[in-house]
Design a protein around this motif. Structure first.
Motif, PDB file in Angstrom:
ATOM      1  N   ALA A 169      13.823 -11.332   1.468  1.00 60.07           N
ATOM      2  CA  ALA A 169      13.814 -11.515   2.928  1.00 60.07           C
ATOM      3  C   ALA A 169      13.176 -10.334   3.625  1.00 60.07           C
ATOM      4  O   ALA A 169      13.471  -9.176   3.310  1.00 60.07           O
ATOM      5  CB  ALA A 169      15.241 -11.712   3.430  1.00 60.07           C
ATOM      6  N   TYR A 170      12.272 -10.619   4.566  1.00 58.57           N
ATOM      7  CA  TYR A 170      11.855  -9.604   5.536  1.00 58.57           C
ATOM      8  C   TYR A 170      12.043 -10.240   6.904  1.00 58.57           C
ATOM      9  O   TYR A 170      11.122 -10.843   7.466  1.00 58.57           O
ATOM     10  CB  TYR A 170      10.420  -9.098   5.323  1.00 58.57           C
ATOM     11  N   PRO A 171      13.274 -10.181   7.434  1.00 55.17           N
ATOM     12  CA  PRO A 171      13.543 -10.841   8.709  1.00 55.17           C
ATOM     13  C   PRO A 171      13.019 -10.027   9.889  1.00 55.17           C
ATOM     14  O   PRO A 171      12.611  -8.876   9.713  1.00 55.17           O
ATOM     15  CB  PRO A 171      15.078 -10.919   8.739  1.00 55.17           C
ATOM     16  N   VAL A 204      15.911  -7.101   0.113  1.00 52.06           N
ATOM     17  CA  VAL A 204      15.671  -6.897   1.543  1.00 52.06           C
ATOM     18  C   VAL A 204      15.740  -5.406   1.814  1.00 52.06           C
ATOM     19  O   VAL A 204      16.446  -4.674   1.098  1.00 52.06           O
ATOM     20  CB  VAL A 204      16.738  -7.678   2.367  1.00 52.06           C
ATOM     21  N   ASN A 205      15.001  -4.918   2.824  1.00 54.81           N
ATOM     22  CA  ASN A 205      15.089  -3.505   3.194  1.00 54.81           C
ATOM     23  C   ASN A 205      16.323  -3.310   4.061  1.00 54.81           C
ATOM     24  O   ASN A 205      16.301  -3.504   5.278  1.00 54.81           O
ATOM     25  CB  ASN A 205      13.829  -3.075   3.948  1.00 54.81           C
ATOM     26  N   GLU A 206      17.442  -2.957   3.401  1.00 58.00           N
ATOM     27  CA  GLU A 206      18.720  -2.890   4.098  1.00 58.00           C
ATOM     28  C   GLU A 206      18.820  -1.683   5.027  1.00 58.00           C
ATOM     29  O   GLU A 206      19.762  -1.572   5.810  1.00 58.00           O
ATOM     30  CB  GLU A 206      19.871  -2.909   3.097  1.00 58.00           C
ATOM     31  N   SER A 229       0.808  -1.231   0.000  1.00 55.14           N
ATOM     32  CA  SER A 229       0.000   0.000   0.000  1.00 55.14           C
ATOM     33  C   SER A 229       0.834   1.271   0.000  1.00 55.14           C
ATOM     34  O   SER A 229       0.416   2.276  -0.576  1.00 55.14           O
ATOM     35  CB  SER A 229      -0.900   0.072   1.219  1.00 55.14           C
ATOM     36  N   SER A 230       2.000   1.221   0.646  1.00 51.28           N
ATOM     37  CA  SER A 230       2.777   2.449   0.721  1.00 51.28           C
ATOM     38  C   SER A 230       3.276   2.872  -0.663  1.00 51.28           C
ATOM     39  O   SER A 230       3.775   3.978  -0.836  1.00 51.28           O
ATOM     40  CB  SER A 230       3.934   2.301   1.707  1.00 51.28           C
ATOM     41  N   ASN A 231       3.135   1.977  -1.656  1.00 47.31           N
ATOM     42  CA  ASN A 231       3.557   2.315  -3.018  1.00 47.31           C
ATOM     43  C   ASN A 231       2.409   2.790  -3.915  1.00 47.31           C
ATOM     44  O   ASN A 231       2.630   3.153  -5.073  1.00 47.31           O
ATOM     45  CB  ASN A 231       4.197   1.087  -3.680  1.00 47.31           C
ATOM     46  N   ARG A 250      17.913  -5.753  -5.284  1.00 50.10           N
ATOM     47  CA  ARG A 250      16.661  -5.313  -5.917  1.00 50.10           C
ATOM     48  C   ARG A 250      15.608  -5.243  -4.828  1.00 50.10           C
ATOM     49  O   ARG A 250      15.278  -6.266  -4.236  1.00 50.10           O
ATOM     50  CB  ARG A 250      16.188  -6.330  -6.966  1.00 50.10           C
ATOM     51  N   TYR A 251      15.071  -4.080  -4.542  1.00 55.70           N
ATOM     52  CA  TYR A 251      14.022  -3.993  -3.518  1.00 55.70           C
ATOM     53  C   TYR A 251      12.988  -2.957  -3.918  1.00 55.70           C
ATOM     54  O   TYR A 251      13.279  -1.766  -3.958  1.00 55.70           O
ATOM     55  CB  TYR A 251      14.619  -3.639  -2.152  1.00 55.70           C
ATOM     56  N   VAL A 252      11.785  -3.443  -4.250  1.00 52.82           N
ATOM     57  CA  VAL A 252      10.693  -2.545  -4.628  1.00 52.82           C
ATOM     58  C   VAL A 252       9.990  -2.036  -3.369  1.00 52.82           C
ATOM     59  O   VAL A 252       9.626  -0.871  -3.259  1.00 52.82           O
ATOM     60  CB  VAL A 252       9.672  -3.289  -5.529  1.00 52.82           C
ATOM     61  N   TYR A 276      -1.827 -14.081   5.508  1.00 55.53           N
ATOM     62  CA  TYR A 276      -2.229 -13.381   4.268  1.00 55.53           C
ATOM     63  C   TYR A 276      -1.082 -13.216   3.279  1.00 55.53           C
ATOM     64  O   TYR A 276      -1.321 -12.956   2.107  1.00 55.53           O
ATOM     65  CB  TYR A 276      -2.758 -11.976   4.584  1.00 55.53           C
ATOM     66  N   GLU A 277       0.155 -13.256   3.776  1.00 56.27           N
ATOM     67  CA  GLU A 277       1.286 -12.982   2.886  1.00 56.27           C
ATOM     68  C   GLU A 277       2.270 -14.163   2.844  1.00 56.27           C
ATOM     69  O   GLU A 277       2.571 -14.693   1.774  1.00 56.27           O
ATOM     70  CB  GLU A 277       2.011 -11.710   3.350  1.00 56.27           C
ATOM     71  N   ALA A 278       2.765 -14.542   4.036  1.00 49.55           N
ATOM     72  CA  ALA A 278       3.828 -15.554   4.066  1.00 49.55           C
ATOM     73  C   ALA A 278       3.336 -16.917   3.579  1.00 49.55           C
ATOM     74  O   ALA A 278       3.983 -17.554   2.731  1.00 49.55           O
ATOM     75  CB  ALA A 278       4.386 -15.665   5.482  1.00 49.55           C
TER      76      ALA A 278
HETATM   77  P1  FDP Z   1       3.398  -2.061   2.667  1.00 50.56           P
HETATM   78  O1  FDP Z   1       3.828  -1.748   4.060  1.00 50.56           O
HETATM   79  O2  FDP Z   1       3.709  -0.974   1.694  1.00 50.56           O
HETATM   80  O3  FDP Z   1       1.970  -2.554   2.559  1.00 50.56           O
HETATM   81  O4  FDP Z   1       3.087  -6.127   3.837  1.00 50.56           O
HETATM   82  C1  FDP Z   1       3.382  -4.890   3.727  1.00 50.56           C
HETATM   83  C2  FDP Z   1       4.550  -4.471   2.872  1.00 50.56           C
HETATM   84  O5  FDP Z   1       4.273  -3.314   2.155  1.00 50.56           O
HETATM   85  C3  FDP Z   1       5.052  -5.513   1.852  1.00 50.56           C
HETATM   86  O6  FDP Z   1       4.334  -5.525   0.663  1.00 50.56           O
HETATM   87  C4  FDP Z   1       6.480  -5.097   1.639  1.00 50.56           C
HETATM   88  O7  FDP Z   1       7.304  -6.166   1.232  1.00 50.56           O
HETATM   89  C5  FDP Z   1       6.883  -4.552   2.992  1.00 50.56           C
HETATM   90  O8  FDP Z   1       5.680  -4.251   3.691  1.00 50.56           O
HETATM   91  C6  FDP Z   1       7.715  -3.315   2.882  1.00 50.56           C
HETATM   92  O9  FDP Z   1       8.122  -2.929   4.152  1.00 50.56           O
HETATM   93  P2  FDP Z   1       9.263  -1.795   4.380  1.00 50.56           P
HETATM   94  O10 FDP Z   1       8.657  -0.522   3.944  1.00 50.56           O
HETATM   95  O11 FDP Z   1       9.502  -1.856   5.846  1.00 50.56           O
HETATM   96  O12 FDP Z   1      10.458  -2.204   3.593  1.00 50.56           O
END
Ligand code: FDP
Length: 354
Positions: free
Chosen positions: A281-283, A219-221, A129-131, A261-263, A297-299
């Motif tokens: 990875a989202y550790p 990964v969100n480094e 959603s943040s995108n 690569r991190y979208v 819902y995601e994992a």
């Molecule tokens: P978002 O908060 O934008 O909804 O599950 C939520 C998620 O996005 C994932 O889609 C995404 O991989 C992750 O959170 C991104 O989190 P960061 O902004 O902490 O990197």
């Protein structure tokens, strides 16, 4: 001059390929005793997806960008498109009549729908959603489970709190440059692309196989300083700051550094990883002690799809699909991707490498 008969005959490619509907029907015909309910449920999911897609595509025009002013169960601000996607899925699934239980990332409690509904559907209506406001790929993710006793017992939360290995179908949709629906009903993992003019999904990537090893990590480094020393060691290793080495199972030496690569939309990052290999990875970290992503819902749906494509998914210690959920909105660390790359992460966590 070549004789006319020696000119190779070009086969005209089929104008109309396999639709998602046909693919699902084919699966039904192969399943003895199938009643058509599962097929109908998947058709309803596909309908909801097409409705959401039409709004996502016009978001900037239809006053659908920005926030509703409300906060969801996760304490996050709700975007208008999030709320729209959630409502569409809830309405369409309830009207299908096939769901005993529906769980949404945007709804606090499990929705106990039809008493004799055979299925449980769990979904994240709009991931990433943040995108939304910046026109970056976003998605929808879902998992379907079968209730154990729909004739005798009333739907309950317990129907949803099942380990991911019991999933009967899972999928995600990536609203990217094109709209891609990746689906598995337990017989491999298949990609369908929406033809927007016709409004149908057509099979575009049959039997997707994630490469055994990739060349990218995702990964969100920015969270590096919040990670445990083991995760920091893994990150240094994958960036080539220490010798690449091999996994303890004696596989081929790795070629580090990997590309980054991190979208920041799980669906987009996972989709690239599924097709190209590597690791997403989202550790857990000091701020998000159980990780950020939601197990149900995601994992779980992603882990199901990756395993169906020959990849792997772990929380660092345990296979994601074996985690026994205790809460609807439970979070978990997620590491998924190519078999060898996920194994390398696990070896750093267990201290077998480091
Ligand atoms: P978002 O908060 O934008 O909804 O599950 C939520 C998620 O996005 C994932 O889609 C995404 O991989 C992750 O959170 C991104 O989190 P960061 O902004 O902490 O990197």
């Amino acid at each position: 001059m070549a004789e006319a008969s020696s000119i190779p005959v070009q086969k005209t490619p089929a104008v109309v390929g396999t639709t998602l509907r046909e693919h699902v029907l084919h699966g039904m015909h192969a399943a003895p005793g199938a009643t058509g309910e599962f097929t109908s449920l998947l058709n309803h999911v596909s309908l909801a997806i097409r409705i959401i897609n039409s709004r996502v595509r016009a978001a900037g025009l239809a006053d659908l960008l920005g926030y509703t002013g409300e906060t969801n169960v996760q304490g996050e601000s709700v975007q208008k498109l999030d709320a729209f996607a959630n409502e569409v899925l809830l309405n369409v699934l309830e009207r299908s009549g096939h769901c005993g239980v529906i769980g949404s990332e945007e709804v606090d409690e499990a929705i106990l729908a039809h008493h004799h509904g055979k299925y449980v559907v769990l979904f994240d209506p709009l991931d990433g959603s943040s995108n939304i406001d910046t026109n970056v790929g976003i998605g929808t993710i879902f998992a379907i489970l079968r209730r154990s006793d729909p004739k005798l017992s009333r739907p309950s939360l317990a129907d949803a709190l099942r380990p991911g290995r019991e999933i009967v179908a899972a999928g995600y949709v990536l609203y990217g440059p094109s709209t891609i629906f990746v689906l598995s009903t337990g017989q491999g993992c298949h990609g369908f692309t929406l033809d927007p003019a016709i409004g149908e999904f057509f099979l575009s990537q049959p039997d997707i196989k994630v490469p055994a090893r990739g060349t990218c990590y995702s990964v969100n480094e920015g969270n590096f300083s919040r990670w445990t020393p083991e995760i920091q060691k893994w990150a240094r290793w994958i960036k080539g700051e220490v010798p690449a080495g091999t996994n303890p199972d004696g596989s081929e030496p790795f070629k580090t550094p990997y590309g980054a690569r991190y979208v920041g939309s799980m669906v987009a990052d996972a989709h690239r990883t599924l097709l190209k290999g590597g690791v997403f990875a989202y550790p857990a970290d000091a701020k998000s002690k159980s990780g950020k992503l939601r197990l149900l819902y995601e994992a779980n749906p992603m882990a199901f799809l990756f395993e169906q494509a020959g990849g792997a998914a772990t929380n660092g210690k345990e296979r994601i699909l074996d985690i026994m959920p205790t809460e609807l909105h439970q979070r978990t660390p997620v590491i998924l991707g190519s078999r060898d790359d996920v194994a390398a992460f696990r070896h750093f966590m267990s201290g077998e490498r480091g």
